[in-house]
Design a protein around this motif. Structure first.
Motif, PDB file in Angstrom:
ATOM      1  N   LEU A 108      -4.735  -0.797  -3.281  1.00 16.87           N
ATOM      2  CA  LEU A 108      -3.409  -0.637  -2.343  1.00 16.87           C
ATOM      3  C   LEU A 108      -3.743   0.934  -1.323  1.00 16.87           C
ATOM      4  O   LEU A 108      -3.383   0.916  -0.538  1.00 16.87           O
ATOM      5  N   ALA A 109      -4.984   0.791  -1.991  1.00 13.08           N
ATOM      6  CA  ALA A 109      -5.501   2.695  -0.736  1.00 13.08           C
ATOM      7  C   ALA A 109      -6.017   1.733   0.683  1.00 13.08           C
ATOM      8  O   ALA A 109      -5.601   1.944   1.886  1.00 13.08           O
TER       9      ALA A 109
ATOM     10  N   GLY B 155       1.032  -0.900   0.137  1.00 17.03           N
ATOM     11  CA  GLY B 155       0.387  -0.377  -0.168  1.00 17.03           C
ATOM     12  C   GLY B 155       0.871   1.491   0.020  1.00 17.03           C
ATOM     13  O   GLY B 155       0.052   2.382  -0.815  1.00 17.03           O
ATOM     14  N   VAL B 156       1.847   1.774   0.800  1.00 18.55           N
ATOM     15  CA  VAL B 156       2.750   2.569   0.244  1.00 18.55           C
ATOM     16  C   VAL B 156       4.137   2.372  -0.625  1.00 18.55           C
ATOM     17  O   VAL B 156       3.835   3.363  -1.053  1.00 18.55           O
TER      18      VAL B 156
ATOM     19  N   ALA C 153      -0.971   0.382   6.481  1.00 18.46           N
ATOM     20  CA  ALA C 153       0.073   0.724   7.069  1.00 18.46           C
ATOM     21  C   ALA C 153       0.063   2.098   7.966  1.00 18.46           C
ATOM     22  O   ALA C 153       1.215   2.856   8.272  1.00 18.46           O
ATOM     23  N   PHE C 154      -0.866   2.894   8.131  1.00 17.96           N
ATOM     24  CA  PHE C 154      -0.860   4.014   8.930  1.00 17.96           C
ATOM     25  C   PHE C 154      -0.015   4.785   8.842  1.00 17.96           C
ATOM     26  O   PHE C 154       0.916   4.925   9.710  1.00 17.96           O
TER      27      PHE C 154
ATOM     28  N   HIS D  88       3.464   5.210  -2.576  1.00 16.98           N
ATOM     29  CA  HIS D  88       4.904   5.954  -3.628  1.00 16.98           C
ATOM     30  C   HIS D  88       4.643   5.174  -5.140  1.00 16.98           C
ATOM     31  O   HIS D  88       4.769   6.977  -5.990  1.00 16.98           O
ATOM     32  N   ARG D  89       5.311   4.101  -5.987  1.00 12.33           N
ATOM     33  CA  ARG D  89       5.281   4.345  -7.170  1.00 12.33           C
ATOM     34  C   ARG D  89       4.234   4.954  -8.054  1.00 12.33           C
ATOM     35  O   ARG D  89       4.154   5.444  -9.428  1.00 12.33           O
ATOM     36  N   LEU D  90       2.435   4.337  -7.457  1.00 17.15           N
ATOM     37  CA  LEU D  90       1.785   4.893  -8.396  1.00 17.15           C
ATOM     38  C   LEU D  90       1.170   6.211  -7.722  1.00 17.15           C
ATOM     39  O   LEU D  90       1.284   7.799  -8.883  1.00 17.15           O
TER      40      LEU D  90
END
Ligand code: ST9
Ligand code: ZN
Ligand code: ZN
Length: 333
Positions: A112-113, A88-89, A119-120, A94-96
């Motif tokens: 991913l969201a 998710g990060v 991941a908070f 990051h990449r998206l």
């Protein structure tokens, strides 16, 4: 980046059949910014964050003590939670969303969201805004985790003090319309607190308790707090260790470095000299899936038709850059 490099990357994309315009994402270093002269603004501690971070790490230490008594299923579940939240990060925020290095379908963006809330690490909008300003004004007052302020500040200290006013000033001028137009990003921002409580803490704890009878205490401290704290530190190492330790094969004039240990723990995000040199490359490395689970994941998503248009840099452009600005430590694989 020289004009020739930009054009070659653009040509590569056309050859790959990717009908995308040259990226307008503001993630390229701006060398026209000059830091203000005179005394720096006073450091303002945020005690709420200092206390919460201390409690989190104490809780994670207790999770480490409990780890040997966890069942195999709970350990496996902890690894699954680590992977989903890390993706998710890495593949998400990051990449998206920060770099737009590939395109993702609606179901993939939802996945991913969700991983990102697990991941908070601040919502996607805030994460991507801070990250773009980090690339554009790297190692200056306008960089939220300016590594010239030392290992501790760039690792976690920056989350315990008020931001330098230049971070906010420069950040407000960034182009963020792509993030505002993404319904998944804005939905996650609106419901961020609830999504974090559910996905970072409640779900990781309830699954082992409900499905295989793990104790609630162990399930809170191991897949919950321990997993969260380890994942945070793996992420922060990109800002601290990978800006201080490692080789600079692509550009010796910048601080970010190639750090294999960080690449391993941050599932592919430790090739940081390459990444700051070519921030739009979806693999964040020239070596494909090597130490890079995130790249393997995006490749799989492309294969399944859930992602498209991964941007990459040709070997010729990389080698030209290595010759022009590298420190002479480049290895071929
Ligand atoms: C966490 C984040 O851990 C980690 C990010 C790491 C990034 C890594 C990058 C490396 C590459 C990728 C590698 C991935 C590897 C993953 C591996 C996985 C295994 N532009 O922030 P506020 C404005 S979070 C424009 O409160 P203060 C704005 O108006 C951990 N404007 O500033 C804002 O309001 P809003 C959990 C900006 O008061 C307002 O200012 N969370 C910008 O100085 C106030 O903003 C925490 O620990 C900008 N850039 O407070 C707490 N910034 O947002 C997190 C601000 O509503 N943070 N504005 O628009 C905080 O408590 C506070 O931000 C603070 C600063 C105390 C740090
Ligand atoms: Zn960096
Ligand atoms: Zn980046």
């Amino acid at each position: 980046m020289t004009e020739t490099e930009t054009r070659t990357i653009h040509d590569d994309k056309q050859q790959n059949g990717a009908a995308v315009a040259e990226t307008s994402v503001e993630d390229v270093f701006d060398d026209t910014y000059k830091m203000k002269e005179g005394p720096k603004p006073p450091r303002m501690l945020v005690w709420r964050n200092i206390i919460l971070m201390t409690l989190l790490h104490l809780g994670a230490l207790y999770g480490l003590v409990l780890l040997p008594s966890a069942s195999v299923s709970t350990v496996a579940w902890t690894a699954v939670c680590y992977l989903i939240s890390a993706l998710g990060v890495t593949a998400g925020a990051h990449r998206l969303w920060s770099h737009r290095s590939y395109k993702a379908s609606f179901p993939l963006r939802v996945f991913l969201a969700l991983g990102n809330s697990m991941a908070f690490q601040n919502d996607i909008y805030e994460w991507a805004r801070d990250h773009r300003v980090h690339h554009k004004y790297s190692e200056t007052d306008a960089d939220p985790h300016n590594a010239t302020r030392g290992f501790f500040f760039s690792h976690v200290g920056w989350l315990m003090v008020r931001k330098h006013p230049d971070v906010v000033e420069k950040g407000k001028k960034l182009e963020l319309s792509d993030l505002k137009a993404d319904k998944v990003v804005m939905f996650q921002r609106r419901h961020y607190k609830l999504s974090v409580v559910m996905l970072c803490f409640v779900v990781p704890m309830m699954v082992p308790w409900y499905f295989w009878g793990e104790s609630l205490v162990l399930a809170y401290f191991v897949p919950g707090l321990l997993r969260y704290a380890v994942m945070l530190n793996a992420t922060w190492l990109v800002n601290s260790a990978a800006h201080l330790y490692g080789n600079r094969p692509y550009d010796k004039s910048i601080n970010p470095r190639e750090n294999p240990f960080v690449a391993f723990s941050a599932i592919g995000e430790g090739f940081h000299n390459y990444h700051h040199t070519f921030p739009f490359d979806y693999a964040t490395s020239e070596f494909g899936v090597k130490l890079n689970i995130t790249t393997a994941f995006i490749d799989l998503m492309c294969f399944m038709g859930l992602a498209t248009d991964p941007k990459s840099v040709s070997k010729e452009v990389i080698m030209a850059r290595v010759k022009r600005t590298g420190e002479g430590s480049h290895k071929s694989g």
